[in-house]
Design an enzyme around this catalytic site. Structure first.
Site, PDB file in Angstrom:
ATOM      1  N   GLY A 224      -7.694  -1.741   4.267  1.00 46.23           N
ATOM      2  CA  GLY A 224      -8.832  -1.920   3.222  1.00 46.23           C
ATOM      3  C   GLY A 224     -10.163  -1.414   3.899  1.00 46.23           C
ATOM      4  O   GLY A 224     -11.102  -1.748   3.145  1.00 46.23           O
ATOM      5  N   ARG A 268      -6.083   4.302   4.617  1.00 47.86           N
ATOM      6  CA  ARG A 268      -7.088   5.617   4.384  1.00 47.86           C
ATOM      7  C   ARG A 268      -8.065   5.704   5.388  1.00 47.86           C
ATOM      8  O   ARG A 268      -8.415   6.805   5.727  1.00 47.86           O
ATOM      9  CB  ARG A 268      -7.781   5.153   3.228  1.00 47.86           C
ATOM     10  CG  ARG A 268      -9.280   4.449   3.480  1.00 47.86           C
ATOM     11  CD  ARG A 268     -10.296   4.154   2.453  1.00 47.86           C
ATOM     12  NE  ARG A 268      -9.555   3.380   1.168  1.00 47.86           N
ATOM     13  CZ  ARG A 268      -9.686   4.071  -0.169  1.00 47.86           C
ATOM     14  NH1 ARG A 268     -10.629   4.788  -0.252  1.00 47.86           N
ATOM     15  NH2 ARG A 268      -9.352   3.073  -1.021  1.00 47.86           N
ATOM     16  N   TYR A 308      -8.394   6.137 -10.786  1.00 50.54           N
ATOM     17  CA  TYR A 308      -9.461   5.200 -10.334  1.00 50.54           C
ATOM     18  C   TYR A 308     -10.754   5.392 -10.713  1.00 50.54           C
ATOM     19  O   TYR A 308     -11.721   4.669 -10.367  1.00 50.54           O
ATOM     20  CB  TYR A 308      -9.236   4.611  -8.668  1.00 50.54           C
ATOM     21  CG  TYR A 308      -7.872   4.498  -8.357  1.00 50.54           C
ATOM     22  CD1 TYR A 308      -7.010   3.403  -8.579  1.00 50.54           C
ATOM     23  CD2 TYR A 308      -7.447   5.420  -7.333  1.00 50.54           C
ATOM     24  CE1 TYR A 308      -5.944   3.436  -7.995  1.00 50.54           C
ATOM     25  CE2 TYR A 308      -6.222   4.991  -6.737  1.00 50.54           C
ATOM     26  CZ  TYR A 308      -5.462   4.179  -6.952  1.00 50.54           C
ATOM     27  OH  TYR A 308      -4.170   3.743  -6.689  1.00 50.54           O
ATOM     28  N   CYS A 336      -1.843  20.002 -19.111  1.00 50.70           N
ATOM     29  CA  CYS A 336      -2.046  20.051 -20.552  1.00 50.70           C
ATOM     30  C   CYS A 336      -2.381  18.702 -20.876  1.00 50.70           C
ATOM     31  O   CYS A 336      -1.602  17.672 -21.401  1.00 50.70           O
ATOM     32  CB  CYS A 336      -0.823  20.331 -21.229  1.00 50.70           C
ATOM     33  SG  CYS A 336      -0.859  20.229 -23.080  1.00 50.70           S
TER      34      CYS A 336
END
Length: 418
Positions: A224, A268, A308, A336
């Site tokens: 995190g 991340r 998000y 689409c």
């Protein structure tokens, strides 16, 4: 020249990357990943949450720099093994972390002797029924969480993740009945949490470890860690973040009379900033007050904005040398689907982003896209998956071929009729 004009990625011209690999393509700078790994040196063990970016080249790079991995599925165990990780070792090269065992993952864990981090009481019993003793770790939900989005908040009573902290005594008894030792405590409260909330985790883990007792030899800070996406976002101060963990570790060592290892589990943090999604401008539209730039990548390639409301910095690699005025633009894709907009807030509200005035043939760069980019890509609208490229020492290497239209139907069959 506008600061939003960018013609190179890690020293390689963007135009060459598009020419050689096509668009849309994910491009990763290996040096950035290496830098983030080195930044986490204060921690005893760096365990990459490979769900952020599980390409074999990324896993291999992490392995060669001493990083071990977390796996959340049988497929991720397979990837780790294919990237050269051993099944067993100290610290465990691969840890299976989940809230349940599907039958395939349990069988693979048992077959290879993969370490497990149990996020539910049922996992303890199911694992104990298949193995004769050994160590496990427990993922605990501390009763609070935080993240950049409610959808990435993995703590608190709204979350399915982890063993509820009040159920720890029951899980300790289950482990003992199954001949298992709870050798580690792991807490992860969410992706993109701020430092204030992350600092609370150290105190929660210390308390939980004391409750588990001196069988605990490792504590995990989870992941995190925040990444700066917007201008002015703070960068992670790893040294400052390490302090409360080291203090908690020392108190546990004094209490237990043996060494306690600190793991950190970045996803991340290691890979977000290394990645750029290169996509080509294919159309311009004016719709009322909005000025649209439409590119050949959609949320089938990068889902974070539609999932998000995530913000990504963007820049332009123009196809010519003409000066470009900066404008407030809406960037969308080819799907689409009205939600196929890269410039949106959470809830689907369209916003604009300041960019050089783009025209057809320009290349748009969506930056900080190395985490939860390709791994969340899909074949929606029967779009092939993009290519992936890694730049190592100034040289681009194709690390995943672009999926073909034939690949889309390769596993499908039409039953006989009549």
């Amino acid at each position: 020249m506008s600061s939003l004009i960018r013609r190179e990625i890690a020293g390689v011209p963007v135009a060459e990357l598009a020419r050689d690999f096509g668009t849309p393509t994910y491009v990763y700078d290996a040096a950035t990943i290496t830098q983030r790994i080195h930044a986490l040196a204060p921690f005893d063990v760096v365990r990459f949450a490979q769900k952020a970016n599980s390409n074999l080249a990324v896993l291999d790079l992490c392995r060669r720099h001493g990083v071990v991995v977390d796996a959340v599925s049988a497929g991720e165990i397979h990837r780790a093994l294919a990237a050269g990780y051993q099944a067993q070792g100290d610290p465990a090269p691969i840890v299976y972390t989940a809230d349940l065992f599907d039958r395939e993952s349990l069988a693979l864990v048992v077959e290879h002797g993969i370490a497990v981090n149990c996020g539910s009481a049922d996992m303890i019993d199911q694992y104990g029924a298949e193995v004769s003793g050994g160590d496990i770790t427990l993922r605990i939900n501390p009763g609070f969480g935080h993240g950049h989005s409610q959808k990435t908040n993995t703590g608190g009573d709204h979350s399915k993740h982890g063993i509820w902290y009040e159920d720890l005594p029951d899980c300790l008894r289950r482990a003992e009945r199954n001949g298992l030792r709870v050798a580690g405590i792991h807490v992860h409260i969410g992706s993109g949490a701020d430092l204030e909330h992350l600092a609370l985790v150290a105190g929660a883990v210390e308390k939980l470890a004391l409750e588990a007792g001196d069988q605990v030899h490792a504590i995990s800070a989870g992941g995190g860690l925040p990444v700066p996406y917007r201008p002015g976002d703070p960068s992670m101060n790893v040294d400052a973040y390490f302090v409360p963990w080291d203090e908690a570790r020392k108190r546990l060592e004094d209490k237990f009379g043996h060494a306690v290892r600190i793991e950190i589990e970045p996803g991340r943090y290691l890979v977000a900033e290394c990645g750029v999604l290169v996509t080509e401008v294919r159309a311009r539209k004016h719709q009322g007050d909005n000025d649209f730039v439409l590119v050949d990548a959609g949320f089938n390639v990068l889902a974070r904005p539609v999932m998000y409301g995530a913000y990504h910095p963007m820049s332009l690699a123009p196809c010519d040398d003409e000066p470009r005025e900066e404008k407030d633009l809406v960037v969308g894709g080819p799907l689409c689907e009205s939600g196929d907009i890269f410039t949106q807030e959470e809830g689907g509200f369209v916003r604009t982003q300041r960019l050089p005035d783009a025209k057809v043939g320009d290349l748009l760069l969506i930056e900080c896209a190395g985490a939860y980019g390709f791994v969340m890509a899909s074949n929606y609208n029967s779009k092939p998956l993009p290519a992936e490229v890694m730049i190592v020492d100034g040289k681009p290497h194709g690390i995943r071929a672009r999926q073909t239209s034939e690949d889309l139907t390769r596993l499908e069959t039409i039953p006989p009729v009549g």
